[in-house]
Design a protein around this motif. Structure first.
Motif, mmCIF file in Angstrom:
data_model
loop_
_atom_site.group_PDB
_atom_site.id
_atom_site.type_symbol
_atom_site.label_atom_id
_atom_site.label_comp_id
_atom_site.label_asym_id
_atom_site.label_seq_id
_atom_site.Cartn_x
_atom_site.Cartn_y
_atom_site.Cartn_z
ATOM 1 N N THR A 239 44.942 29.442 37.793
ATOM 2 C CA THR A 239 45.203 28.429 37.028
ATOM 3 C C THR A 239 46.161 27.828 37.843
ATOM 4 N N ALA A 240 46.862 28.279 39.016
ATOM 5 C CA ALA A 240 47.848 27.872 39.601
ATOM 6 C C ALA A 240 47.057 26.783 40.811
ATOM 7 N N ASN A 241 48.079 25.710 41.037
ATOM 8 C CA ASN A 241 47.685 24.986 42.099
ATOM 9 C C ASN A 241 48.365 25.695 43.312
ATOM 10 N N PRO A 242 47.281 25.921 44.145
ATOM 11 C CA PRO A 242 47.674 26.758 45.279
ATOM 12 C C PRO A 242 48.936 26.257 46.298
ATOM 13 N N TYR A 243 48.848 25.248 46.475
ATOM 14 C CA TYR A 243 49.913 24.433 47.355
ATOM 15 C C TYR A 243 51.178 24.842 46.593
ATOM 16 N N LEU A 244 51.304 24.467 45.382
ATOM 17 C CA LEU A 244 52.743 24.649 44.604
ATOM 18 C C LEU A 244 53.131 26.256 44.587
ATOM 19 N N ALA A 245 52.076 26.926 44.360
ATOM 20 C CA ALA A 245 52.261 28.371 44.080
ATOM 21 C C ALA A 245 52.714 28.864 45.466
ATOM 22 N N LYS B 2 64.371 17.515 42.305
ATOM 23 C CA LYS B 2 64.559 17.668 40.789
ATOM 24 C C LYS B 2 63.733 16.653 39.864
ATOM 25 N N GLU B 3 63.156 15.444 40.568
ATOM 26 C CA GLU B 3 62.386 14.642 39.857
ATOM 27 C C GLU B 3 61.111 15.119 39.614
ATOM 28 N N PHE B 4 60.797 16.249 40.586
ATOM 29 C CA PHE B 4 59.202 16.478 40.292
ATOM 30 C C PHE B 4 59.264 17.754 39.536
ATOM 31 N N ILE B 5 60.376 18.487 39.648
ATOM 32 C CA ILE B 5 60.392 19.673 38.626
ATOM 33 C C ILE B 5 60.796 19.041 37.199
ATOM 34 N N ALA C 7 58.281 30.978 31.269
ATOM 35 C CA ALA C 7 58.454 30.615 32.636
ATOM 36 C C ALA C 7 58.831 29.268 32.955
ATOM 37 N N ILE C 8 58.556 28.171 32.098
ATOM 38 C CA ILE C 8 59.081 26.943 32.300
ATOM 39 C C ILE C 8 60.569 26.696 31.976
ATOM 40 N N ALA D 112 60.842 31.361 37.164
ATOM 41 C CA ALA D 112 60.553 29.979 37.839
ATOM 42 C C ALA D 112 59.533 29.942 38.715
ATOM 43 N N VAL D 113 59.261 31.132 39.457
ATOM 44 C CA VAL D 113 58.127 31.055 40.539
ATOM 45 C C VAL D 113 56.742 31.275 39.483
ATOM 46 N N ALA D 114 56.808 31.751 38.337
ATOM 47 C CA ALA D 114 55.493 31.809 37.515
ATOM 48 C C ALA D 114 55.001 30.556 36.866
ATOM 49 N N ALA D 115 56.062 29.638 36.821
ATOM 50 C CA ALA D 115 55.748 28.441 36.290
ATOM 51 C C ALA D 115 54.745 27.713 37.274
ATOM 52 N N PHE D 116 54.607 28.130 38.392
ATOM 53 C CA PHE D 116 53.691 27.677 39.062
ATOM 54 C C PHE D 116 52.545 28.754 39.682
ATOM 55 N N THR D 117 52.911 30.108 39.625
ATOM 56 C CA THR D 117 51.943 30.892 40.090
ATOM 57 C C THR D 117 50.792 31.316 38.853
ATOM 58 N N ASN D 118 51.417 31.123 37.730
ATOM 59 C CA ASN D 118 50.731 31.658 36.327
ATOM 60 C C ASN D 118 50.844 30.521 35.402
ATOM 61 N N ALA D 119 50.059 29.321 35.615
ATOM 62 C CA ALA D 119 50.359 27.847 35.183
ATOM 63 C C ALA D 119 49.613 27.692 33.814
ATOM 64 N N SER D 120 49.336 28.649 33.099
ATOM 65 C CA SER D 120 48.656 28.312 31.770
ATOM 66 C C SER D 120 48.963 29.190 30.936
ATOM 67 N N THR D 121 48.855 28.937 29.517
ATOM 68 C CA THR D 121 49.120 29.804 28.381
ATOM 69 C C THR D 121 48.239 31.271 28.585
ATOM 70 N N ASN D 122 46.901 31.015 28.959
ATOM 71 C CA ASN D 122 46.150 32.083 29.047
ATOM 72 C C ASN D 122 46.641 32.981 30.270
ATOM 73 N N SER D 123 47.478 32.684 31.379
ATOM 74 C CA SER D 123 48.032 33.646 32.000
ATOM 75 C C SER D 123 48.610 34.471 31.741
#
Length: 270
Positions: free
Chosen positions: A165-171, A237-240, A220-221, A108-119
């Protein structure tokens, strides 16, 4: 320095044309602000000199990728709660449980910290890739490095798997929420592991039952969809739900539906 960033290190790294810049620590939001400032300055200075700079996690096949190593500690009343003299790496129980929480919720964390397919092209064994979910003071393949011999103010955890690729605020918020959940539940992480993790084959990693980071953004997602209670109420929940749909629409479906040059090379003549 002209925009208020204090640089603590800068040197050439392992890969071609690769450099590392370290900036001084700050509180969560301010640290995320500084990430954005740093990336902007690097790209603009390169542009002004007729060059380009990329923070892409894996720009070159067969060479080391680019990470965003995030050093973390929790302070209370001016005291670093991660410090306990005499323990492994001088880590307190809270620090160890924090790492355990991040590892427990790693998908779940990786969905934000590694937020691209290239990650996930970076998070493969070898290339100093921090894909193994353990902590160590001696091994850079561990997802979490413990800076060895640090005193009370400097004892911390260095999460090595995030990338730019992460949004640092979310990550940063996702890692903190996972870590706090680990402290609440006294989640013990795997490790420490000071053996040479670079030398372990995939079969050996499986045999030792060592957990790893997800292999794809889809994993991750899907992990985030199944495991997100620890993120609330900071992440609603809405944001996720909106975020996971956004990632499917903008990253996962376009990537999975496109044949690549490698696929043409290996399957065109089938």
């Amino acid at each position: 320095e002209q925009i208020g960033l204090e640089v603590v290190l800068g040197h050439h790294e392992v890969a071609q044309g690769q450099h590392e810049i370290g900036i001084v620590y700050n509180t969560l939001v301010e640290a995320a602000d500084n990430v954005q400032k740093l990336k902007y300055v690097v790209k603009m200075v390169a542009h002004l000199n007729g060059k380009t700079a990329t923070f892409m996690p894996k720009p070159i096949h067969g060479d080391n990728g680019n990470g965003m190593h995030v050093h973390q500690s929790i302070w209370k009343d001016g005291v670093n709660t991660f410090y306990k003299e005499g323990n492994y790496g001088n880590l307190s129980d809270e620090a160890r449980w924090y790492a355990g929480g991040v590892f427990e919720h790693a998908f779940a964390v990786a969905a934000f910290t590694n937020a691209s397919t290239n990650s996930y092209k970076r998070l493969v064994p070898g290339f100093e890739a921090p894909s193994i979910l353990t902590f160590s003071a001696q091994n850079r393949s561990a997802a979490c490095r413990v800076p060895w011999g640090a005193g009370a103010p400097a004892t911390r955890l260095e999460m090595r798997f995030p990338d730019s690729t992460a949004n640092p605020y979310l990550a940063f918020a996702a890692m903190m929420m996972a870590g706090i959940d680990g402290i609440k539940n006294k989640t013990e992480p795997v490790g420490p592991m000071d053996e040479d993790l670079f030398e372990l084959s995939l079969d050996e990693i499986r045999e030792k039952n060592i957990p790893q980071m997800p292999n794809t953004l889809r994993m991750a997602i899907e992990g985030l969809i199944k495991d997100n209670d620890f993120l609330q109420p900071v992440f609603t929940k809405e944001f996720i739900d909106t975020y996971q749909h956004y990632q499917y629409d903008r990253q996962i479906w376009p990537y999975e539906s496109r044949p690549t040059a490698f696929e043409v090379m290996t399957t065109y003549s089938c």
